[in-house]
Design a protein around this motif. Structure first.
Motif, PDB file in Angstrom:
ATOM      1  N   ASP A  87       7.416  -3.778  -2.121  1.00 53.57           N
ATOM      2  CA  ASP A  87       7.133  -3.404  -0.629  1.00 53.57           C
ATOM      3  C   ASP A  87       6.851  -4.622   0.145  1.00 53.57           C
ATOM      4  O   ASP A  87       6.742  -5.634  -0.464  1.00 53.57           O
ATOM      5  N   PRO A 101       3.582   4.756   1.047  1.00 49.26           N
ATOM      6  CA  PRO A 101       3.946   3.850   1.327  1.00 49.26           C
ATOM      7  C   PRO A 101       5.166   3.152   1.833  1.00 49.26           C
ATOM      8  O   PRO A 101       5.776   4.473   1.880  1.00 49.26           O
ATOM      9  N   PRO A 102       5.744   2.250   2.142  1.00 48.14           N
ATOM     10  CA  PRO A 102       6.942   2.421   3.432  1.00 48.14           C
ATOM     11  C   PRO A 102       8.433   3.081   2.654  1.00 48.14           C
ATOM     12  O   PRO A 102       8.788   3.084   3.516  1.00 48.14           O
ATOM     13  N   TYR A 103       8.173   3.124   1.581  1.00 45.95           N
ATOM     14  CA  TYR A 103       9.649   2.960   0.585  1.00 45.95           C
ATOM     15  C   TYR A 103       9.663   5.111   1.531  1.00 45.95           C
ATOM     16  O   TYR A 103      10.612   5.609   1.896  1.00 45.95           O
ATOM     17  N   GLU A 127       6.360  -3.216   7.073  1.00 52.10           N
ATOM     18  CA  GLU A 127       6.788  -2.070   6.503  1.00 52.10           C
ATOM     19  C   GLU A 127       8.188  -1.551   7.354  1.00 52.10           C
ATOM     20  O   GLU A 127       9.218  -1.184   6.880  1.00 52.10           O
TER      21      GLU A 127
END
Length: 320
Positions: A92, A155-157, A96
């Protein structure tokens, strides 16, 4: 050979290379974008490994998701666009937005270029990440009607895939015109490796288990799908009359834990068992399940089993 041309973005990716292969096998002309043309040999070598020896229907274009340069040339004369490219980091990012902005703006950049060029339909590769990560999965079967909440602490993804897909649908409502959009939402993608091109799922799960790096089974289940079936679903969604304006989960039947994967390998490929760490068969806390019924019923899609996909990963890695 058909007279139709398809643009595949991100040809050096795991889904990208298999999609290009199937398009060439079906007689399409293919354009593909690369961030740098210096990487085109990677695509050519992978296709040669798969048995392609005529590259005259294949054209390369240098284009990046973060810049307008090159996209107008890449979509010129194209009938369909398969927007497969999307950043997937090894870890990560600190910010973000380093992941979210390129995913969202890249999708919009491709849609705008396609719309301007008169493309019939764009098929966007999203992810199950945009579907299954907000509501409690307990006793819930995820379908294409579900959406991950992009405002939740995720989470960013996962956030990047959700934001990018929502932006694409919003664009189509206001500016899409006659062009159509179809979205494919795959789970963890496995299957045979071509030319050393793998997926994040394959690297984390398969290589991690085979090398003994994964020493315990995380407390969740995962969906599995074969990359060959993901590519085939893109091709079907590209031309099927009922696919326009729809999203489709790409998943084999059932789900697995990391423990299940390790046990499959020990049973079916016992020569590799000595490298696999012993894991406790703990019951997953999060039993995440999804259905592929829509892709089967609407598009006539018949994916390989999750076991076939996972074993194909191992066998191709061993061969290479």
């Amino acid at each position: 050979m058909t007279n139709q041309t398809v643009l595949v973005t991100g040809g050096t990716g795991f889904v990208g290379i298999h999609t290009i292969l199937q398009l060439l096998q079906k007689g399409y002309h293919v354009n593909t974008t690369l961030r740098s043309l210096s990487k085109k040999d990677r695509i050519l070598n992978a296709l040669k490994e798969a048995g392609i020896d005529d590259f005259t229907p294949l054209a390369f274009f240098e284009a990046d998701l973060t810049s307008d340069a090159g996209w107008e040339e890449a979509v010129a004369g194209v009938d369909y666009v398969l927007h497969v490219a999307s950043p997937f980091p090894a870890q990560d990012p600190t910010d973000e937005n380093d992941l979210i902005v390129p995913a969202r703006d890249g999708a919009l950049r491709v849609l705008k270029a396609a719309q301007k060029a008169g493309v019939k339909r764009v098929v966007l590769t999203s992810s199950f990440a945009a579907i299954g990560y907000s509501r409690n999965p307990k006793d819930h079967l995820f379908t294409e009607d579900d959406w991950t909440d992009a405002t939740a602490p995720i989470p960013p993804y996962i956030k990047s895939k959700t934001v990018a897909e929502k932006a694409a649908w919003d664009y189509m409502k206001t500016e899409g015109g006659a062009m159509e959009l179809t979205v494919i939402n795959p789970v963890g993608i496995f299957g045979p490796v071509l030319g050393g091109i793998t997926s994040a799922s394959l690297d984390i799960v398969v290589s991690g288990i085979l090398n003994g790096v994964v020493r315990e089974s995380p407390n969740f289940t995962m969906g599995v799908v074969d990359v060959r079936d993901v590519a085939a679903l893109h091709l079907t969604a590209m031309t099927h009359p009922e696919a326009g304006g729809e999203r489709f989960i790409a998943a084999s039947d059932g789900v697995m834990s990391f423990y299940d994967v390790a046990e499959l390998y020990k049973k079916e490929r016992p020569e590799l068992a000595k490298h696999i760490a012993e894991m406790r068969p703990t019951a997953p806390e999060f039993y995440i399940d999804m259905t592929n019924r829509k892709a089967k019923m609407v598009l006539g899609w018949h994916p390989r089993s999750k076991e076939v996909a996972l074993l194909a990963s191992v066998d191709s890695l061993q061969k290479n």
